[in-house]
Design an enzyme around this catalytic site. Sequence first.
Site, PDB file in Angstrom:
ATOM      1  N   GLU A 189       0.817  -1.222   0.000  1.00 18.93           N
ATOM      2  CA  GLU A 189       0.000   0.000   0.000  1.00 18.93           C
ATOM      3  C   GLU A 189       0.851   1.273   0.000  1.00 18.93           C
ATOM      4  O   GLU A 189       0.449   2.296  -0.547  1.00 18.93           O
ATOM      5  CB  GLU A 189      -0.962   0.016   1.193  1.00 18.93           C
ATOM      6  CG  GLU A 189      -2.124  -0.955   1.066  1.00 18.93           C
ATOM      7  CD  GLU A 189      -1.799  -2.357   1.564  1.00 18.93           C
ATOM      8  OE1 GLU A 189      -0.612  -2.609   1.907  1.00 18.93           O
ATOM      9  OE2 GLU A 189      -2.712  -3.199   1.595  1.00 18.93           O
ATOM     10  N   PHE A 235     -11.880  -7.891  13.347  1.00 21.33           N
ATOM     11  CA  PHE A 235     -10.809  -8.328  12.462  1.00 21.33           C
ATOM     12  C   PHE A 235     -10.401  -7.197  11.519  1.00 21.33           C
ATOM     13  O   PHE A 235     -11.242  -6.605  10.850  1.00 21.33           O
ATOM     14  CB  PHE A 235     -11.273  -9.542  11.646  1.00 21.33           C
ATOM     15  CG  PHE A 235     -10.242  -9.995  10.651  1.00 21.33           C
ATOM     16  CD1 PHE A 235      -8.999 -10.460  11.074  1.00 21.33           C
ATOM     17  CD2 PHE A 235     -10.500  -9.935   9.297  1.00 21.33           C
ATOM     18  CE1 PHE A 235      -8.036 -10.847  10.161  1.00 21.33           C
ATOM     19  CE2 PHE A 235      -9.540 -10.328   8.374  1.00 21.33           C
ATOM     20  CZ  PHE A 235      -8.308 -10.790   8.805  1.00 21.33           C
ATOM     21  N   GLN A 236      -9.121  -6.902  11.485  1.00 23.46           N
ATOM     22  CA  GLN A 236      -8.560  -5.836  10.650  1.00 23.46           C
ATOM     23  C   GLN A 236      -9.192  -4.477  10.908  1.00 23.46           C
ATOM     24  O   GLN A 236      -9.343  -3.664  10.006  1.00 23.46           O
ATOM     25  CB  GLN A 236      -8.618  -6.203   9.164  1.00 23.46           C
ATOM     26  CG  GLN A 236      -7.762  -7.431   8.866  1.00 23.46           C
ATOM     27  CD  GLN A 236      -7.445  -7.608   7.402  1.00 23.46           C
ATOM     28  OE1 GLN A 236      -8.294  -7.358   6.557  1.00 23.46           O
ATOM     29  NE2 GLN A 236      -6.226  -8.033   7.119  1.00 23.46           N
ATOM     30  N   LYS A 239     -17.827  -1.248   5.713  1.00 18.60           N
ATOM     31  CA  LYS A 239     -18.291  -2.183   4.691  1.00 18.60           C
ATOM     32  C   LYS A 239     -19.810  -2.169   4.540  1.00 18.60           C
ATOM     33  O   LYS A 239     -20.324  -2.276   3.427  1.00 18.60           O
ATOM     34  CB  LYS A 239     -17.798  -3.588   5.043  1.00 18.60           C
ATOM     35  CG  LYS A 239     -17.899  -4.539   3.869  1.00 18.60           C
ATOM     36  CD  LYS A 239     -17.128  -5.826   4.107  1.00 18.60           C
ATOM     37  CE  LYS A 239     -17.280  -6.760   2.912  1.00 18.60           C
ATOM     38  NZ  LYS A 239     -16.550  -8.011   3.102  1.00 18.60           N
ATOM     39  N   MET A 243      24.370   9.257   2.719  1.00 14.00           N
ATOM     40  CA  MET A 243      24.054  10.468   3.473  1.00 14.00           C
ATOM     41  C   MET A 243      24.312  10.256   4.969  1.00 14.00           C
ATOM     42  O   MET A 243      24.837  11.136   5.651  1.00 14.00           O
ATOM     43  CB  MET A 243      22.595  10.857   3.221  1.00 14.00           C
ATOM     44  CG  MET A 243      22.164  12.174   3.812  1.00 14.00           C
ATOM     45  SD  MET A 243      23.137  13.564   3.234  1.00 14.00           S
ATOM     46  CE  MET A 243      22.226  14.144   1.831  1.00 14.00           C
TER      47      MET A 243
HETATM   48  C1  LIG Z   1      18.278  14.802   2.575  1.00 14.40           C
HETATM   49  C2  LIG Z   1      17.547  16.083   2.298  1.00 14.40           C
HETATM   50  C3  LIG Z   1      18.256  17.272   2.153  1.00 14.40           C
HETATM   51  C4  LIG Z   1      17.597  18.449   1.827  1.00 14.40           C
HETATM   52  N1  LIG Z   1      18.330  19.570   1.565  1.00 14.40           N
HETATM   53  C5  LIG Z   1      17.717  20.632   1.025  1.00 14.40           C
HETATM   54  C6  LIG Z   1      18.459  21.755   0.532  1.00 14.40           C
HETATM   55  O1  LIG Z   1      19.668  21.794   0.587  1.00 14.40           O
HETATM   56  N2  LIG Z   1      17.781  22.780  -0.034  1.00 14.40           N
HETATM   57  C7  LIG Z   1      16.403  22.773  -0.133  1.00 14.40           C
HETATM   58  O2  LIG Z   1      15.829  23.696  -0.698  1.00 14.40           O
HETATM   59  N3  LIG Z   1      15.683  21.759   0.358  1.00 14.40           N
HETATM   60  C8  LIG Z   1      16.295  20.686   0.912  1.00 14.40           C
HETATM   61  N4  LIG Z   1      15.540  19.634   1.332  1.00 14.40           N
HETATM   62  C9  LIG Z   1      14.079  19.729   1.275  1.00 14.40           C
HETATM   63  C10 LIG Z   1      13.514  20.421   2.513  1.00 14.40           C
HETATM   64  O3  LIG Z   1      13.462  19.501   3.568  1.00 14.40           O
HETATM   65  C11 LIG Z   1      12.081  20.962   2.250  1.00 14.40           C
HETATM   66  O4  LIG Z   1      11.247  19.941   1.807  1.00 14.40           O
HETATM   67  C12 LIG Z   1      12.042  22.047   1.204  1.00 14.40           C
HETATM   68  O5  LIG Z   1      13.087  22.959   1.372  1.00 14.40           O
HETATM   69  C13 LIG Z   1      10.712  22.781   1.283  1.00 14.40           C
HETATM   70  O6  LIG Z   1      10.480  23.442   0.075  1.00 14.40           O
HETATM   71  P1  LIG Z   1       9.525  24.708  -0.016  1.00 14.40           P
HETATM   72  O7  LIG Z   1       9.930  25.738   0.968  1.00 14.40           O
HETATM   73  O8  LIG Z   1       9.479  25.069  -1.436  1.00 14.40           O
HETATM   74  O9  LIG Z   1       8.131  24.240   0.558  1.00 14.40           O
HETATM   75  P2  LIG Z   1       7.021  23.182   0.153  1.00 14.40           P
HETATM   76  O10 LIG Z   1       7.100  22.076   1.121  1.00 14.40           O
HETATM   77  O11 LIG Z   1       6.974  22.849  -1.277  1.00 14.40           O
HETATM   78  O12 LIG Z   1       5.772  24.046   0.582  1.00 14.40           O
HETATM   79  C14 LIG Z   1       5.148  24.896  -0.304  1.00 14.40           C
HETATM   80  C15 LIG Z   1       4.776  26.214   0.324  1.00 14.40           C
HETATM   81  O13 LIG Z   1       4.002  26.907  -0.638  1.00 14.40           O
HETATM   82  C16 LIG Z   1       2.693  27.125  -0.167  1.00 14.40           C
HETATM   83  N5  LIG Z   1       1.757  26.889  -1.262  1.00 14.40           N
HETATM   84  C17 LIG Z   1       1.178  25.736  -1.658  1.00 14.40           C
HETATM   85  N6  LIG Z   1       0.385  25.937  -2.706  1.00 14.40           N
HETATM   86  C18 LIG Z   1       0.457  27.254  -2.989  1.00 14.40           C
HETATM   87  C19 LIG Z   1      -0.141  28.082  -3.973  1.00 14.40           C
HETATM   88  N7  LIG Z   1      -0.990  27.602  -4.890  1.00 14.40           N
HETATM   89  N8  LIG Z   1       0.166  29.395  -3.978  1.00 14.40           N
HETATM   90  C20 LIG Z   1       1.015  29.924  -3.042  1.00 14.40           C
HETATM   91  N9  LIG Z   1       1.599  29.182  -2.096  1.00 14.40           N
HETATM   92  C21 LIG Z   1       1.331  27.871  -2.071  1.00 14.40           C
HETATM   93  C22 LIG Z   1       2.494  26.201   0.984  1.00 14.40           C
HETATM   94  O14 LIG Z   1       1.548  26.733   1.893  1.00 14.40           O
HETATM   95  C23 LIG Z   1       3.905  26.080   1.555  1.00 14.40           C
HETATM   96  O15 LIG Z   1       4.161  27.136   2.448  1.00 14.40           O
HETATM   97  C24 LIG Z   1      16.179  18.448   1.706  1.00 14.40           C
HETATM   98  C25 LIG Z   1      15.465  17.284   1.916  1.00 14.40           C
HETATM   99  C26 LIG Z   1      16.132  16.102   2.183  1.00 14.40           C
HETATM  100  C27 LIG Z   1      15.332  14.843   2.340  1.00 14.40           C
HETATM  101  C1  LIG Z   2      12.375   5.614   5.567  1.00 16.07           C
HETATM  102  C2  LIG Z   2      13.652   6.288   5.966  1.00 16.07           C
HETATM  103  N1  LIG Z   2      14.454   5.722   6.892  1.00 16.07           N
HETATM  104  C3  LIG Z   2      15.623   6.323   7.239  1.00 16.07           C
HETATM  105  C4  LIG Z   2      16.001   7.500   6.662  1.00 16.07           C
HETATM  106  C5  LIG Z   2      17.315   8.177   7.064  1.00 16.07           C
HETATM  107  N2  LIG Z   2      18.226   8.251   5.905  1.00 16.07           N
HETATM  108  C6  LIG Z   2      18.358   9.368   5.158  1.00 16.07           C
HETATM  109  S1  LIG Z   2      19.389   9.168   3.856  1.00 16.07           S
HETATM  110  C7  LIG Z   2      19.702   7.565   4.284  1.00 16.07           C
HETATM  111  C8  LIG Z   2      20.635   6.725   3.474  1.00 16.07           C
HETATM  112  C9  LIG Z   2      20.205   6.554   2.067  1.00 16.07           C
HETATM  113  O1  LIG Z   2      21.094   5.656   1.431  1.00 16.07           O
HETATM  114  P1  LIG Z   2      21.024   5.420  -0.128  1.00 16.07           P
HETATM  115  O2  LIG Z   2      19.642   5.181  -0.553  1.00 16.07           O
HETATM  116  O3  LIG Z   2      22.011   4.377  -0.487  1.00 16.07           O
HETATM  117  O4  LIG Z   2      21.446   6.826  -0.715  1.00 16.07           O
HETATM  118  P2  LIG Z   2      22.880   7.557  -0.725  1.00 16.07           P
HETATM  119  O5  LIG Z   2      22.850   8.559   0.395  1.00 16.07           O
HETATM  120  O6  LIG Z   2      23.925   6.531  -0.541  1.00 16.07           O
HETATM  121  O7  LIG Z   2      22.920   8.213  -2.057  1.00 16.07           O
HETATM  122  C10 LIG Z   2      19.004   7.218   5.439  1.00 16.07           C
HETATM  123  C11 LIG Z   2      19.085   5.911   6.109  1.00 16.07           C
HETATM  124  C12 LIG Z   2      15.106   8.060   5.722  1.00 16.07           C
HETATM  125  N3  LIG Z   2      15.359   9.232   5.137  1.00 16.07           N
HETATM  126  N4  LIG Z   2      13.963   7.425   5.371  1.00 16.07           N
END
Ligand SMILES: Cc1cc2nc3c(=O)[nH]c(=O)nc-3n(C[C@H](O)[C@H](O)[C@H](O)COP(=O)(O)OP(=O)(O)OC[C@H]3O[C@@H](n4cnc5c(N)ncnc54)[C@H](O)[C@@H]3O)c2cc1C
Ligand SMILES: Cc1ncc(C[n+]2csc(CCOP(=O)(O)OP(=O)(O)O)c2C)c(N)n1
Lengths: 180, 591
Positions: free
Chosen positions: B58, B120-121, B170, B486
């Site tokens: 799912e 159940f479930q 259901k 990472m």
């Molecule tokens: C490993 C990892 C590293 C990361 N590193 C970075 C990084 O270096 N740089 C980076 O940028 N991000 C990074 N992120 C992502 C970060 O965590 C956030 O998800 C991201 O920065 C949020 O983007 P955003 O501010 O555009 O917001 P979003 O989450 O896209 O939110 C959208 C915003 O716009 C508003 N909105 C929605 N619809 C509308 C509309 N129609 N009109 C006007 N407003 C609207 C919402 O209310 C909200 O405030 C990383 C994520 C991971 C997993």
């Molecule tokens: C479901 C989930 N569990 C744990 C994490 C924490 N986490 C962030 S990056 C990462 C490693 C990812 O490894 P891989 O997919 O090999 O990517 P790489 O960083 O090596 O490119 C982990 C464990 C996560 N983001 N999501």
Amino acid sequence: MNQPASAYFLEERHDPNETHTLSVLVQNEPGVLARVIGLFSGRGYNIESLTVSETESQKHLSRITIVTTGTPMVIQQIKHQLDRMIPVYRVVDMTLTGSSIERELAMVKVRGGGDHRVEALRLADAFRARVIDATTESFVFEITGNSSKINQFIDLMRPLGLVEVSRTGVAAITRGPEGM
Amino acid sequence: MTDKSHDPNQMTGAAMIVRALIDHGVQHVFGYPGGAVLPIYDEIFQQSEVEHILVRHEQGAGHAAEGYARSTGKPGVVLVTSGPGATNMVTPLTDALMDSIPLVCITGQVPTHLIGNDAFQECDTVGITRPATKHNWLVRDVNDLARVLHEAFYVATTGRPGPVLVDVPKDVQFATGTYHPPRKSDVHISYTPRVKGDATQIRKAVALLANAKRPVIYSGGGVINSGPEASKLLRQLVEATGFPITSTLMGLGAYPASGPNWLGMLGMHGTYEANMTMHDCDVMLCVGARFDDRITGRVDAFSPGSKKIHIDIDPSSINKNIRVDVPIIGDAGNVLGDLLQVFKAEAKKPDIKAWWQQIAQWRARNSLSYRKNNDIILPQYAIQRLFELTRGKDTYITTEVGQHQMWAAQFFGFEEPHRWMTSGGLGTMGYGLPAAVGVQVAHPDSLVIDIAGDASVQMTIQEMSTAVQFELPIKIFILNNQYMGMVRQWQQLLHGNRLSHSYSEALPDFVKLAEAYGCVGLQATKPSDLDGAIKEMISIRRPVLFDCRVAALENCFPMIPSGKAHNEMLLPEEATDEATAKAFAGGKALV
Ligand SMILES: Cc1cc2nc3c(=O)[nH]c(=O)nc-3n(C[C@H](O)[C@H](O)[C@H](O)COP(=O)(O)OP(=O)(O)OC[C@H]3O[C@@H](n4cnc5c(N)ncnc54)[C@H](O)[C@@H]3O)c2cc1C
Ligand SMILES: Cc1ncc(C[n+]2csc(CCOP(=O)(O)OP(=O)(O)O)c2C)c(N)n1
Ligand SMILES: [Mg+2]
């Protein structure tokens, strides 16, 4: 910069906390209170007091009064977070209206005899608390007022044999002819 | 008395669900059957307007629906059973909530008279998913079902989009009641998202923009949410103002990566020029971004000298992390349209030559550079080649989570919105493969590539089987560094290089695994093999699992060490062991 190495910025801001009373008008439907409470616990907001009851039964409207504390930015967040919930009609910050009336009701049980008993009755009279139950060794007082008045009354009852307290939480309404 | 048996609006709850999907233009549903949804599956069986895509878990259905939604702008629809079906949906619902993705999830529930009996479930689906959805409903009366379904679609797709869930017992699926097509009164009158921005605020914003000396536009996922028109207007605004523009991870593609004013992504792994421009600007225009902690770094040192304008549809995004000067509540496209009009009528392009000169100096630092290697494939190089070799093709990219995701964001240039699907807010490993399935369902003839990591891809690898069954030729391009890269990077930088459980031990043979699923497996181990293998992957009209063996210990730079400001970035050439140790000096509290 002495924070431990972390993916998060760990230093908290230290703006002073404020206490605000919010009135929230909601559609009275299953789960609505759980939504509101879940919002507070999930986002780590404080609830000092929460009062809820249906206020307009034909329209299925309930009014929730919440007393909360937080920095001004957090208080603003709380209002926006409440307001964006689907069944929420309106959020009014009663503290900002500057003219709201807040009341709470408490029932206060006191047990004792002799001078303590006389003193408890005398203080109750001064606070306009009513006796709603009495035995030869106890009273239950009903007192209405704002929270600080009730706190004060309870503090005074403590040395006189306070047994327990049941409070309704705060209800609030604005002064003047306008509704929320 | 009227004879209700001939009333076409009299039908069972299960039939109403399918009917409502059709009325909302739904062509694809991602789902998995079970006892509590069998009546709905029976209805699906007997019609051909809605196609059901059977996933293998799912969670896969949820992410597939997210990919479908993000790449089309339409809501993604999911159908799962009660109990474990519903709990398996918690991750994608939360993911969609964090990233503002419109999803409509329909769950089966045990019959109403059994609710609360540990049947159940049975699980408290609305209770469990309440904080994971924008809104959810338990429908106890079949005559409420049509209204709730219509409201669900409305809530998911309007305002700030998000996931919603409708839990249908259901007995309600079996019961007969009256259906009605969507109508306005189906929606709570308390739900009134604001679309049009306040004119006075827009004027204030234009006044700031017109007088800016060191402006920047910081755009985000909200521009993508708003639809293609918003991206068009954003481009026009950049053109009209001549301002530099950066974007969050979620907003990539709104402004083209090849555009002259593009600074690259900002934030923790953003470019030096983007972060320095944010730090030193005097006017910041934030459009549909939420000042996330990956962006701001140290909040008290975030862009300290700037006036900030913030356009966002959700008032709760305003002043949440960063105090702004001119908030404008409204839809990004709508407000940008008004803003552009006022700007063109009342202002002229400010002279910001000196600012561009400064930016050119930052750019010259070349913060995305990496040293070349003829023997080992560097991950950055692999993404660059993938980008070059797919240029001009009709390409959609999804990702998993980790270093590969950041390298994809840094090195793959996005020219259009809705082409980039990634889990930003929740950071869900296992998102990319099922998301690619969803994207490919929506765009059967396009090239859909999941840029994956060796660890992430194993979280939802079973959806390969879905891809094979539905003949979805997705490409899974694994940057296989044999590490949770990472995590390893953080351990190296923060935990004395004690690589606790971040090695990908006992990796499967991905090529054989692909073959076992009936897909094509490819591998590249040397830079000289890479182009040929990528071309082969592109040419194959079947699902491909590509095992790209890359350097194991490469780190993702540039990087803002936590607790530091934008102007304290660590650049690749500076990231000697010593400098890194110094930048990250401190204790040990990890994610
Ligand atoms: C490993 C990892 C590293 C990361 N590193 C970075 C990084 O270096 N740089 C980076 O940028 N991000 C990074 N992120 C992502 C970060 O965590 C956030 O998800 C991201 O920065 C949020 O983007 P955003 O501010 O555009 O917001 P979003 O989450 O896209 O939110 C959208 C915003 O716009 C508003 N909105 C929605 N619809 C509308 C509309 N129609 N009109 C006007 N407003 C609207 C919402 O209310 C909200 O405030 C990383 C994520 C991971 C997993
Ligand atoms: C479901 C989930 N569990 C744990 C994490 C924490 N986490 C962030 S990056 C990462 C490693 C990812 O490894 P891989 O997919 O090999 O990517 P790489 O960083 O090596 O490119 C982990 C464990 C996560 N983001 N999501
Ligand atoms: Mg890896």
